[in-house]
Scaffold this motif. Structure first.
Motif, PDB file in Angstrom:
ATOM      1  N   VAL A 253       0.816  -0.922   0.268  1.00 31.16           N
ATOM      2  CA  VAL A 253      -0.125   0.139  -0.187  1.00 31.16           C
ATOM      3  C   VAL A 253       0.780   1.348   0.454  1.00 31.16           C
ATOM      4  N   LEU A 254       2.119   1.181   0.557  1.00 24.15           N
ATOM      5  CA  LEU A 254       3.312   2.595   0.838  1.00 24.15           C
ATOM      6  C   LEU A 254       3.595   2.679  -0.997  1.00 24.15           C
ATOM      7  N   ILE A 255       3.868   1.632  -1.678  1.00 25.48           N
ATOM      8  CA  ILE A 255       4.079   1.760  -2.955  1.00 25.48           C
ATOM      9  C   ILE A 255       3.154   2.144  -3.706  1.00 25.48           C
ATOM     10  N   LEU A 256       1.834   1.868  -3.626  1.00 27.09           N
ATOM     11  CA  LEU A 256       1.095   2.367  -4.133  1.00 27.09           C
ATOM     12  C   LEU A 256       1.216   3.942  -3.803  1.00 27.09           C
ATOM     13  N   ALA A 257       1.081   4.534  -2.316  1.00 29.81           N
ATOM     14  CA  ALA A 257       1.349   5.503  -2.314  1.00 29.81           C
ATOM     15  C   ALA A 257       1.669   6.466  -2.969  1.00 29.81           C
TER      16      ALA A 257
ATOM     17  N   ARG B 175       3.724  15.508  -9.969  1.00 29.35           N
ATOM     18  CA  ARG B 175       4.236  15.942 -11.843  1.00 29.35           C
ATOM     19  C   ARG B 175       5.563  15.482 -11.894  1.00 29.35           C
ATOM     20  N   GLN B 176       5.892  14.073 -10.892  1.00 34.83           N
ATOM     21  CA  GLN B 176       7.394  13.533 -10.909  1.00 34.83           C
ATOM     22  C   GLN B 176       7.320  12.783 -11.876  1.00 34.83           C
ATOM     23  N   LEU B 177       6.294  12.387 -12.139  1.00 30.54           N
ATOM     24  CA  LEU B 177       5.763  10.574 -13.000  1.00 30.54           C
ATOM     25  C   LEU B 177       5.359  11.105 -13.561  1.00 30.54           C
ATOM     26  N   LYS B 178       5.294  10.905 -14.780  1.00 29.50           N
ATOM     27  CA  LYS B 178       5.283  11.670 -16.075  1.00 29.50           C
ATOM     28  C   LYS B 178       3.681  11.048 -16.762  1.00 29.50           C
ATOM     29  N   GLU B 179       2.786  11.085 -17.546  1.00 35.69           N
ATOM     30  CA  GLU B 179       1.489  10.208 -17.453  1.00 35.69           C
ATOM     31  C   GLU B 179       1.003   9.841 -18.586  1.00 35.69           C
ATOM     32  N   LYS B 180       2.409   9.522 -19.276  1.00 36.10           N
ATOM     33  CA  LYS B 180       2.275   8.005 -20.339  1.00 36.10           C
ATOM     34  C   LYS B 180       2.750   7.238 -19.440  1.00 36.10           C
ATOM     35  N   TYR B 181       3.617   6.987 -17.947  1.00 34.59           N
ATOM     36  CA  TYR B 181       3.740   6.204 -17.638  1.00 34.59           C
ATOM     37  C   TYR B 181       2.890   5.951 -16.287  1.00 34.59           C
ATOM     38  N   ALA B 182       2.703   7.043 -16.321  1.00 33.52           N
ATOM     39  CA  ALA B 182       1.191   6.473 -14.989  1.00 33.52           C
ATOM     40  C   ALA B 182       0.336   5.152 -14.640  1.00 33.52           C
ATOM     41  N   VAL B 183      -0.407   5.581 -15.703  1.00 35.65           N
ATOM     42  CA  VAL B 183      -1.103   4.179 -16.093  1.00 35.65           C
ATOM     43  C   VAL B 183      -0.426   2.827 -15.773  1.00 35.65           C
ATOM     44  N   LEU B 184       0.769   2.454 -15.934  1.00 37.76           N
ATOM     45  CA  LEU B 184       1.618   1.107 -15.794  1.00 37.76           C
ATOM     46  C   LEU B 184       2.195   0.823 -14.729  1.00 37.76           C
ATOM     47  N   TRP B 185       2.524   1.956 -13.982  1.00 40.18           N
ATOM     48  CA  TRP B 185       2.965   2.368 -12.828  1.00 40.18           C
ATOM     49  C   TRP B 185       1.804   2.182 -10.841  1.00 40.18           C
ATOM     50  N   LEU B 186       0.635   2.312 -11.752  1.00 33.78           N
ATOM     51  CA  LEU B 186      -0.481   2.269 -11.451  1.00 33.78           C
ATOM     52  C   LEU B 186      -1.013   0.945 -10.933  1.00 33.78           C
ATOM     53  N   ILE B 187      -1.240   0.241 -12.510  1.00 34.31           N
ATOM     54  CA  ILE B 187      -1.332  -1.108 -12.886  1.00 34.31           C
ATOM     55  C   ILE B 187      -0.450  -1.607 -12.118  1.00 34.31           C
ATOM     56  N   VAL B 188       0.663  -1.792 -11.903  1.00 38.10           N
ATOM     57  CA  VAL B 188       2.078  -2.555 -11.263  1.00 38.10           C
ATOM     58  C   VAL B 188       1.661  -2.392 -10.092  1.00 38.10           C
TER      59      VAL B 188
END
Length: 127
Positions: free
Chosen positions: A14-18, A27-40
């Motif tokens: 949960v801390l990793i997801l947070a 805005r330190q993680l670009k939107e084009k990578y956001a979905v991928l990392w949220l899924i992970v």
């Protein structure tokens, strides 16, 4: 998994997801990578919350040890990320080279204009 280990793993995921959400918010993680990392992050939380799910999936796929399936998928994911980042680096290198060439041409043109202006102010003929 003991209750203490289970709780530690769940809090950690949960801390990793947070952390992923916080990087997005700042805005330190670009939107084009956001979905991928949220899924992970979500997959990590789901497998931590329901550890039997990984066992069932690995049994259905014929994998003897569930952690082997997890490591295999993680390695495939990381290879994909590295391949994508290599592609991005190559693209940015080409773009940087083109911009440097354009800048050099613009500087040369600017220097030529300065020389022409100085020559016309001095009354000298220009080339």
């Amino acid at each position: 998994m003991t209750d203490n280990n289970y709780l530690i793993a769940l809090v950690g995921s949960v801390l990793i997801l947070a952390g992923i959400v916080e990087l997005l918010r700042r805005r330190q993680l670009k939107e084009k990578y956001a979905v991928l990392w949220l899924i992970v992050g979500l997959v990590l939380v789901v497998f931590t919350a329901f550890p039997a799910l990984l066992t069932r999936i690995s049994s259905a796929l014929g994998v003897a040890v569930p952690t082997n399936l997890l490591f295999f998928v993680a390695i495939l994911f990381l290879v994909g990320v590295v391949l994508h980042l290599s592609w991005e680096a190559s693209r940015l290198e080409s773009e940087t080279r083109k911009l440097a060439e354009d800048l050099a041409i613009m500087r040369m043109d600017l220097n030529e204009l300065k020389r022409e202006k100085e020559a016309s102010e001095d009354g000298l003929p220009t080339d």
